[in-house]
Scaffold this motif. Structure first.
Motif, PDB file in Angstrom:
ATOM      1  N   SER A  89       0.840  -1.154   0.238  1.00  0.00           N
ATOM      2  CA  SER A  89       0.100   0.084   0.090  1.00  0.00           C
ATOM      3  C   SER A  89       0.750   1.361   0.059  1.00  0.00           C
ATOM      4  N   GLU A  90       1.970   1.270   0.665  1.00  0.00           N
ATOM      5  CA  GLU A  90       2.553   2.493   0.706  1.00  0.00           C
ATOM      6  C   GLU A  90       3.959   2.494  -0.188  1.00  0.00           C
ATOM      7  N   ASP A 116       6.024   3.747  -3.330  1.00  0.00           N
ATOM      8  CA  ASP A 116       6.249   4.604  -4.091  1.00  0.00           C
ATOM      9  C   ASP A 116       5.946   4.337  -5.603  1.00  0.00           C
ATOM     10  N   GLY A 135      14.809   9.575  -2.572  1.00  0.00           N
ATOM     11  CA  GLY A 135      14.749   8.725  -1.392  1.00  0.00           C
ATOM     12  C   GLY A 135      14.154   7.369  -2.201  1.00  0.00           C
ATOM     13  N   SER A 136      13.775   6.260  -1.249  1.00  0.00           N
ATOM     14  CA  SER A 136      13.319   5.264  -1.637  1.00  0.00           C
ATOM     15  C   SER A 136      12.301   4.433  -0.608  1.00  0.00           C
ATOM     16  N   THR A 137      11.451   3.490  -1.302  1.00  0.00           N
ATOM     17  CA  THR A 137      10.484   2.954  -0.193  1.00  0.00           C
ATOM     18  C   THR A 137      10.785   1.443  -0.576  1.00  0.00           C
ATOM     19  N   SER A 138      10.504   0.508   0.667  1.00  0.00           N
ATOM     20  CA  SER A 138      10.834  -0.690   0.351  1.00  0.00           C
ATOM     21  C   SER A 138      10.073  -1.483   1.319  1.00  0.00           C
ATOM     22  N   VAL A 139       9.625  -2.693   0.857  1.00  0.00           N
ATOM     23  CA  VAL A 139       8.796  -3.607   1.692  1.00  0.00           C
ATOM     24  C   VAL A 139       9.669  -4.807   1.961  1.00  0.00           C
ATOM     25  N   ARG A 192       8.729  14.041   1.225  1.00  0.00           N
ATOM     26  CA  ARG A 192       9.285  12.764   1.715  1.00  0.00           C
ATOM     27  C   ARG A 192       8.700  12.104   3.262  1.00  0.00           C
ATOM     28  N   ILE A 196       8.105  -5.312   6.915  1.00  0.00           N
ATOM     29  CA  ILE A 196       8.795  -4.100   7.158  1.00  0.00           C
ATOM     30  C   ILE A 196       8.815  -3.258   6.365  1.00  0.00           C
ATOM     31  N   LYS A 197       8.474  -2.080   6.433  1.00  0.00           N
ATOM     32  CA  LYS A 197       8.587  -0.950   5.448  1.00  0.00           C
ATOM     33  C   LYS A 197       9.322  -0.037   5.721  1.00  0.00           C
ATOM     34  N   VAL A 198      10.223   0.214   4.600  1.00  0.00           N
ATOM     35  CA  VAL A 198      11.514   1.137   4.779  1.00  0.00           C
ATOM     36  C   VAL A 198      11.225   2.490   3.893  1.00  0.00           C
ATOM     37  N   HIS A 199      11.049   3.643   4.576  1.00  0.00           N
ATOM     38  CA  HIS A 199      10.937   4.883   3.737  1.00  0.00           C
ATOM     39  C   HIS A 199      12.380   5.657   4.008  1.00  0.00           C
ATOM     40  N   SER A 200      13.080   5.938   3.096  1.00  0.00           N
ATOM     41  CA  SER A 200      14.143   6.378   3.208  1.00  0.00           C
ATOM     42  C   SER A 200      14.288   8.004   2.394  1.00  0.00           C
ATOM     43  N   CYS A 201      14.869   8.972   2.847  1.00  0.00           N
ATOM     44  CA  CYS A 201      15.015  10.115   2.191  1.00  0.00           C
ATOM     45  C   CYS A 201      16.498  10.759   2.494  1.00  0.00           C
ATOM     46  N   PHE A 202      16.892  11.297   1.222  1.00  0.00           N
ATOM     47  CA  PHE A 202      18.178  12.066   1.409  1.00  0.00           C
ATOM     48  C   PHE A 202      18.019  13.129   2.195  1.00  0.00           C
TER      49      PHE A 202
END
Lengths: 315, 398
Positions: free
Chosen positions: A189-190, A192, A218-222, B86, B124-130
């Protein structure tokens, strides 16, 4: 058994009689008749593969198969078993091309009421009958009925075309993962979806399954591990690291909303086969599958005819 | 910053507060400045809007976090900024699913901040931003120097202003010892420079609505409604006493709350309009009083103010700034009688554009700020230690 037994007015009976008479007179030409109590079943399945203008319709002895292709290396197939239909009469196997959007609009001609909370389409009692005559100059006939109002749709069919054979090596599968659809939808769902492509990692070590979307800034990952209740089956013979176009995952999201299970299989060539098990009113499930080719490794697929047992008889 | 990763962990019971509070910040500015405060052992998130007419700062204490970086934060100072967009998407993800754990990891090598969301079902969800290393964002204001201090439950304030439509630009508060009026006055400037009053809309409160009410100076100030509404959006989450510090027109209004049990506090500073102007005319009418206001500010302060807002590496003007602050209280008393006069004379204010242009070019070094209907009196300064920090870094590099 007639589906039009909800109304009792004479005029409608007459209409039905007229239709039946017409059928009887041209019965020699009729190749295929199918009836469904709820057009929603067919419409929702077709909606999941609605990503191109045209689709190929195949009426087989086992059921209906609809194939949609997008030139950018994706093919979507929908299989609707004969037992899903209330009535299924096949005289000869047929295969033709039709404009998908038009058929979808016809199936939804009585409107699509949406649930105010979830915005999902609500079930309706619109019945549909599909008639097709052998001769391709005859249009595809759809009859939709709701509460005594019948709409007749005549849709021109187009010439059949060849479909891509992805040559998915079922005997050479590198990885197979089966998910519960609702849980996987939550996981996706989240992510990008504005990124260009999504990377898929499947490894035997933790994390077992990972999707990464690299956007700007940036990046999003699951990550989903093997012991997650969302994952039903996990099989990985070799580590997988491929990139697929993001829009493919948008198709996956679309199908997830009506599916109960999702199976992802990747073969040695990196082709991803996503299969969705969809239960509608009947016990027999329908199947929707997508084939995606990996990004940056675009193969020139051979333009083979579909290796199935359909033979289009042309007079 | 060091080579190691700096990890902050937020426990599940605080995640919702963290997300909601930061969401408000992401609406108030384009970039979020993150800074670790070694003295009080806290992590602060700040933002200012593009026009630099509002400044917001939320500081989370050590106890808010389940896990704090092992090493002393003196050595591992965090001073960076990230894109609010972000941050907003990461927070949206954090708020939309039930999390068991939220981690913030600052990775100096990759220059990125990762929000690691531990969701249910072992996902596990990862949101990363510079992030970009930058200097501190600090507004210049002194809460203690204000004459008026009013404290009210944030929910009460929200209820009072609930029916002010957000599309209105500004909100005015007229405060006397006996009454607290929140209002919106529609003024229409006609061609012949006469001012007609359109629809008036006001909420009149008595001092007993408030938790504390200390008014020493009759005020009539106007500030931006939109940002105020975002701030009050927090009231849904925490019904806390909100303290307002304000006095004369042109001086920014400060909102402060301290959620002690939740271990964070917030400060919001909004600029106020220096003088009343017609609703349809975006230009500023400068009366003599406000001119004096600005002219007594040292020119160097304004120069450094402009430099700071461009976020360039300017030189430290620390010493001079201090003196400006001390002179402001006396400044206010000079303009007091003028302000009161303008209160009664509100319908007859004439806007003389020529006067404005002349005033701005001679008195205000930077004319760009007067284009906006609010005069931005929020000063931004470089960190006092900026020069010191710079030399430290250079030494380390050498």
């Amino acid at each position: 058994m007639s589906l039009f037994d909800t109304h009792q007015e004479d005029t409608d009976d007459e209409e039905e009689n007229n239709v039946n008479e017409q059928e009887q007179t041209d019965s020699a030409d009729v190749a295929f008749v199918a009836k469904l109590k709820s057009s929603r079943t067919l419409a929702s399945i077709l909606k999941t593969i609605d990503f191109a203008d045209d689709a190929i319709f195949c009426a087989l002895t086992t059921g209906v198969k609809i194939i949609v292709e997008d030139k950018q290396c994706v093919q979507g197939n929908a299989f609707i078993d004969t037992r899903v239909f209330d009535s299924y009469e096949l005289v000869r196997q047929v295969r033709f091309r039709f404009h998908l959007e038009t058929v979808l609009n016809c199936l939804n001609i009585f409107g699509v009421p949406l649930d105010p909370v979830t915005h999902e389409p609500l079930p309706t009692n619109v019945a549909v009958q599909i008639h097709y005559r052998e001769n391709q100059t005859h249009p595809l006939q759809l009859y939709l009925e709701e509460d005594g109002v019948i709409t007749e749709c005549l849709i021109k069919v187009l010439d059949d075309t060849d479909t891509i054979d992805f040559d998915f090596q079922t005997e050479n599968i590198v990885s197979k993962v089966v998910f519960k659809a609702s849980g996987f939808k939550e996981a996706l769902s989240e992510i990008d979806l504005k990124a260009d492509c999504i990377e898929l990692f499947i490894t035997q070590d933790v994390p077992h399954f990972r999707l990464i979307a690299n956007g700007c800034g940036g990046s999003t990952s699951v990550d989903i591990t093997q012991d997650s209740p969302v994952m039903d089956t996990f099989l990985c013979t070799e580590p997988v690291h491929n990139r697929y176009k993001t829009q493919f995952f948008q198709y996956i999201l679309r199908a997830l909303s009506i599916a109960s299970k999702l199976s992802l299989r990747i073969d040695a060539a990196g082709i991803l086969c996503a299969q969705f098990l969809i239960y509608t009113e009947k016990d027999k499930p329908s199947l929707v599958e997508y084939f995606f080719g990996p990004d940056e490794e675009v193969h020139e697929h051979e333009q083979n005819t579909q290796p199935s047992d359909i033979v289009l008889v042309e007079d | 910053m060091t080579e190691k990763k700096v990890v902050f962990v937020i426990p599940p019971e605080h995640i919702r507060h963290f997300g909601k509070v930061l969401q408000v910040l992401t609406k108030l500015g384009e970039e979020i400045y993150i800074e670790s405060i070694a003295k009080t052992n806290g992590l602060s998130f700040r933002t200012a809007n593009q026009a630099r007419s509002s400044y917001s700062c939320i500081t989370f204490n050590r106890d808010f976090f389940q896990q704090w970086p092992q090493d002393d934060l003196q050595k591992e100072k965090i001073k960076c900024r990230i894109s609010a967009k972000r941050c907003m998407s990461a927070l949206h993800a954090a708020l939309s699913s039930k999390l068991t754990r939220l981690e913030l990891i600052f990775d100096d090598l990759a220059s990125d901040l990762s929000f690691i969301l531990h969701c249910r079902y072992n996902i596990i969800k990862v949101h990363s931003c510079f992030y970009i290393d930058c200097e501190k964002l600090q507004a210049r204001f002194d809460k203690l120097s204000y004459k008026n201090c009013v404290s009210v439950m944030s929910k009460t304030l929200q209820e009072l202003t609930a029916h002010f439509p957000a599309k209105w630009d500004e909100i005015t508060i007229c405060v006397t010892k006996d009454q607290f009026i929140i209002k919106k006055c529609d003024e229409i400037v006609r061609d012949d420079d006469s001012v007609a009053v359109g629809m008036n809309f006001q909420v009149v409160c008595e001092p007993r609505e408030f938790l504390s009410y200390d008014i020493q100076y009759q005020s009539d100030i106007t500030f931006c409604l939109r940002e105020f509404k975002f701030l009050l959006g927090l009231a849904d989450l925490l019904n806390l006493p909100m303290t307002m510090y304000f006095d004369s027109r042109g001086r920014p209004i400060v909102f402060y709350f301290d959620a002690e049990e939740l271990h964070f506090d917030g400060t919001f500073v909004f600029a106020t309009i220096a003088n009343r102007e017609g609703e349809t005319d975006p230009s500023i009418s400068m009366t003599q009083s406000s001119l004096n206001d600005i002219s007594t500010m040292e020119e160097d302060d304004l120069v450094s103010y402009r430099q700071c807002t461009m976020i360039t590496n300017g030189t430290n003007q620390g010493g001079k700034k201090r003196s400006a602050l001390s002179s402001s209280p006396t400044l206010q008393t000079n303009t007091n009688p003028m302000d009161r006069q303008s209160n009664f004379d509100e319908h007859n204010i004439s806007i003389n554009p020529k006067q404005k242009i002349v005033a701005t070019t001679t008195e205000l070094v930077d004319t760009t700020y007067t284009v906006f209907s609010q005069q931005s009196m929020v000063g931004l300064q470089q960190s006092e230690d900026f020069m010191a920090d710079m030399t430290d870094d250079e030494d380390e590099e050498n």
